[in-house]
Design a protein around this motif. Structure first.
Motif, PDB file in Angstrom:
ATOM      1  N   ILE A   1      -5.779  34.263  38.872  1.00 28.12           N
ATOM      2  CA  ILE A   1      -5.324  33.006  39.493  1.00 28.12           C
ATOM      3  C   ILE A   1      -4.058  32.512  39.101  1.00 28.12           C
ATOM      4  N   LEU A   2      -3.004  32.279  40.141  1.00 27.02           N
ATOM      5  CA  LEU A   2      -1.659  32.032  39.661  1.00 27.02           C
ATOM      6  C   LEU A   2      -1.498  30.508  40.286  1.00 27.02           C
ATOM      7  N   GLY A   3      -1.103  29.567  39.619  1.00 32.78           N
ATOM      8  CA  GLY A   3      -1.183  28.180  40.191  1.00 32.78           C
ATOM      9  C   GLY A   3      -0.651  27.049  39.040  1.00 32.78           C
ATOM     10  N   SER A   4      -0.767  25.726  39.579  1.00 34.68           N
ATOM     11  CA  SER A   4      -0.368  24.727  38.546  1.00 34.68           C
ATOM     12  C   SER A   4      -0.965  23.300  39.183  1.00 34.68           C
ATOM     13  N   GLY A   5      -1.278  22.561  38.525  1.00 36.22           N
ATOM     14  CA  GLY A   5      -1.879  21.385  39.267  1.00 36.22           C
ATOM     15  C   GLY A   5      -2.547  20.341  38.294  1.00 36.22           C
ATOM     16  N   ASP A   6      -3.889  19.807  39.042  1.00 33.76           N
ATOM     17  CA  ASP A   6      -4.471  19.022  38.138  1.00 33.76           C
ATOM     18  C   ASP A   6      -5.134  19.492  36.788  1.00 33.76           C
ATOM     19  N   LYS A   7      -5.076  18.698  35.807  1.00 31.02           N
ATOM     20  CA  LYS A   7      -5.108  19.254  34.465  1.00 31.02           C
ATOM     21  C   LYS A   7      -6.728  19.594  34.357  1.00 31.02           C
ATOM     22  N   GLU A   8      -7.515  19.109  35.084  1.00 29.22           N
ATOM     23  CA  GLU A   8      -9.155  19.582  34.847  1.00 29.22           C
ATOM     24  C   GLU A   8      -8.939  20.977  35.222  1.00 29.22           C
ATOM     25  N   TYR A   9      -8.331  21.272  36.248  1.00 32.34           N
ATOM     26  CA  TYR A   9      -8.515  22.649  36.666  1.00 32.34           C
ATOM     27  C   TYR A   9      -7.801  23.609  35.922  1.00 32.34           C
ATOM     28  N   GLU A  10      -6.626  23.168  35.473  1.00 31.15           N
ATOM     29  CA  GLU A  10      -5.903  24.079  34.336  1.00 31.15           C
ATOM     30  C   GLU A  10      -6.646  24.490  33.173  1.00 31.15           C
ATOM     31  N   ASP A  11      -7.477  23.404  32.521  1.00 27.93           N
ATOM     32  CA  ASP A  11      -8.028  23.489  31.364  1.00 27.93           C
ATOM     33  C   ASP A  11      -9.540  24.258  31.738  1.00 27.93           C
ATOM     34  N   TYR A  12      -9.982  24.248  32.701  1.00 34.29           N
ATOM     35  CA  TYR A  12     -11.087  25.253  33.314  1.00 34.29           C
ATOM     36  C   TYR A  12     -10.749  26.709  33.348  1.00 34.29           C
ATOM     37  N   PHE A  13      -9.452  26.759  33.814  1.00 32.52           N
ATOM     38  CA  PHE A  13      -9.275  28.302  33.805  1.00 32.52           C
ATOM     39  C   PHE A  13      -8.617  28.786  32.503  1.00 32.52           C
ATOM     40  N   ASN A  14      -8.016  27.800  31.606  1.00 30.70           N
ATOM     41  CA  ASN A  14      -7.732  28.352  30.422  1.00 30.70           C
ATOM     42  C   ASN A  14      -9.138  28.809  29.528  1.00 30.70           C
ATOM     43  N   TYR A  15     -10.132  27.969  29.772  1.00 34.78           N
ATOM     44  CA  TYR A  15     -11.410  28.168  28.993  1.00 34.78           C
ATOM     45  C   TYR A  15     -11.984  29.497  29.685  1.00 34.78           C
ATOM     46  N   MET A  16     -11.994  29.818  30.893  1.00 30.26           N
ATOM     47  CA  MET A  16     -12.664  31.117  31.615  1.00 30.26           C
ATOM     48  C   MET A  16     -11.742  32.134  31.113  1.00 30.26           C
ATOM     49  N   GLN A  17     -10.343  32.011  30.911  1.00 33.80           N
ATOM     50  CA  GLN A  17      -9.681  33.138  30.340  1.00 33.80           C
ATOM     51  C   GLN A  17      -9.910  33.521  29.102  1.00 33.80           C
ATOM     52  N   ALA A  18     -10.272  32.543  28.259  1.00 31.02           N
ATOM     53  CA  ALA A  18     -10.932  32.869  26.870  1.00 31.02           C
ATOM     54  C   ALA A  18     -12.219  33.239  26.783  1.00 31.02           C
ATOM     55  N   LYS A  19     -12.916  33.024  27.807  1.00 28.75           N
ATOM     56  CA  LYS A  19     -14.387  33.562  27.767  1.00 28.75           C
ATOM     57  C   LYS A  19     -14.460  35.127  28.197  1.00 28.75           C
ATOM     58  N   TYR A  20     -13.590  35.370  29.271  1.00 19.15           N
ATOM     59  CA  TYR A  20     -13.852  36.742  29.814  1.00 19.15           C
ATOM     60  C   TYR A  20     -12.469  37.362  29.523  1.00 19.15           C
ATOM     61  N   PRO A  21     -12.083  37.794  28.328  1.00 23.23           N
ATOM     62  CA  PRO A  21     -10.573  38.522  28.088  1.00 23.23           C
ATOM     63  C   PRO A  21     -10.930  40.002  28.787  1.00 23.23           C
ATOM     64  N   GLY A  22      -9.642  40.223  29.283  1.00 28.08           N
ATOM     65  CA  GLY A  22      -9.627  41.611  30.103  1.00 28.08           C
ATOM     66  C   GLY A  22     -10.322  41.718  31.261  1.00 28.08           C
ATOM     67  N   ARG A  23     -10.821  40.567  31.566  1.00 27.54           N
ATOM     68  CA  ARG A  23     -11.529  40.522  33.163  1.00 27.54           C
ATOM     69  C   ARG A  23     -10.840  39.357  33.828  1.00 27.54           C
ATOM     70  N   LEU A  24     -10.332  38.359  33.198  1.00 23.12           N
ATOM     71  CA  LEU A  24      -9.849  37.058  33.830  1.00 23.12           C
ATOM     72  C   LEU A  24      -8.683  36.708  33.207  1.00 23.12           C
ATOM     73  N   CYS A  25      -7.716  36.397  34.088  1.00 19.11           N
ATOM     74  CA  CYS A  25      -6.567  35.834  33.770  1.00 19.11           C
ATOM     75  C   CYS A  25      -5.915  34.730  34.477  1.00 19.11           C
ATOM     76  N   PHE A  26      -5.478  33.653  34.090  1.00 20.79           N
ATOM     77  CA  PHE A  26      -4.936  32.501  34.312  1.00 20.79           C
ATOM     78  C   PHE A  26      -3.342  32.410  34.119  1.00 20.79           C
ATOM     79  N   CYS A  27      -2.843  32.444  35.176  1.00 21.74           N
ATOM     80  CA  CYS A  27      -1.129  32.415  35.081  1.00 21.74           C
ATOM     81  C   CYS A  27      -0.779  31.142  35.582  1.00 21.74           C
ATOM     82  N   HIS A  28      -0.361  30.439  34.761  1.00 22.02           N
ATOM     83  CA  HIS A  28       0.119  28.961  34.743  1.00 22.02           C
ATOM     84  C   HIS A  28       1.498  28.758  35.559  1.00 22.02           C
TER      85      HIS A  28
END
Length: 246
Positions: free
Chosen positions: A97-124
């Motif tokens: 996912i590529l994007g920026s916006g509300d902090k609650e969603y940015e925090d969520y995708f940062n968490y998901m990226q850390a949880k699923y390395p190599g499978r999920l990427c958050f591009c801010h």
């Protein structure tokens, strides 16, 4: 809403268009490799190179689901937040996912990226060249909006042969048609419910396993006409119809 419904016979909605010269997989210089509806071989290289750039496992056989969006509620991020983790746990898929916006969603995708390395990427952020690489390199494009007067991302995804999964609302409903009848160009769901979104994503993941059927679906997607020529003709038709009743 009620007032507009009472006057629905007076109303006409015309979608926006996209710049089909700029968004052209045959000539877009920002892609890792160019391709066309008649020769899609370059799309696989677009996926491999995108996976490499984003530190995802470089596996052609794992479907890559992409999003390019503002991180705000009306873009359907609540559904994604409710349903993505289960999809990642139960399905063989990657997600970017590529994007920026509300902090609650940015925090969520940062968490998901850390949880699923190599499978999920958050591009801010907003990175136009990376957006084009996601449009071309992903297999599936997720757009589960709560409201979407028109939407452009799904039209761009179609142009690049990346199959959209969208909610049937606004311009999404007018440009993406479910492929269950073997004539559509994507996968759709109606209700703003997490389970409905998950089922639509799963249908796309099941569909991609049929190489021949998926290739035909990609071809239909790339044949979709979302040009400004089409929109202009819709306006001309509306004016002509209006003059008939003047």
């Amino acid at each position: 809403h009620d007032e507009l419904n009472l006057r629905h016979y007076k109303l006409c909605g015309i979608k926006n268009g996209i710049d089909t010269e700029s968004y052209n997989p045959e000539t877009d210089y920002q892609l890792y490799r160019n391709y066309s509806k008649d020769d899609m071989s370059g799309k696989g290289e677009c996926k491999r190179a995108l996976q490499e750039r984003l530190c995802l496992e470089q596996r052609w056989d794992v479907p890559l689901v992409g999003m390019v969006t503002r991180l705000v509620a009306h873009k359907g991020l609540d559904l994604v937040r409710m349903g993505l983790e289960e999809l990642m746990n139960t399905e063989n898929m990657q997600f970017v996912i590529l994007g920026s916006g509300d902090k609650e969603y940015e925090d969520y995708f940062n968490y998901m990226q850390a949880k699923y390395p190599g499978r999920l990427c958050f591009c801010h952020g907003f990175v136009p060249e990376l957006a084009r690489k996601i449009y071309s390199g992903a297999d599936i494009f997720l757009m589960p909006s709560a409201q979407e007067p028109c939407g452009l991302a799904q039209m761009i995804a179609l142009r690049y042969g990346t199959i959209p999964v969208v909610r049937e609302v606004g311009g999404l409903k007018d440009s993406v048609f479910d492929s269950a009848d073997n004539y559509g160009n994507g996968f759709t769901f109606k209700n703003y419910e997490c389970a409905d979104m998950q089922l639509a994503v799963r249908r796309a993941l099941w569909g991609i396993q049929d190489d021949q059927g998926w290739h035909q679906l990609m071809w239909r997607a790339m044949m979709s006409d979302n040009s400004w020529d089409r929109s202009a003709q819709d306006y001309i038709n509306l004016y002509n119809d209006t003059l008939k009743w003047a």
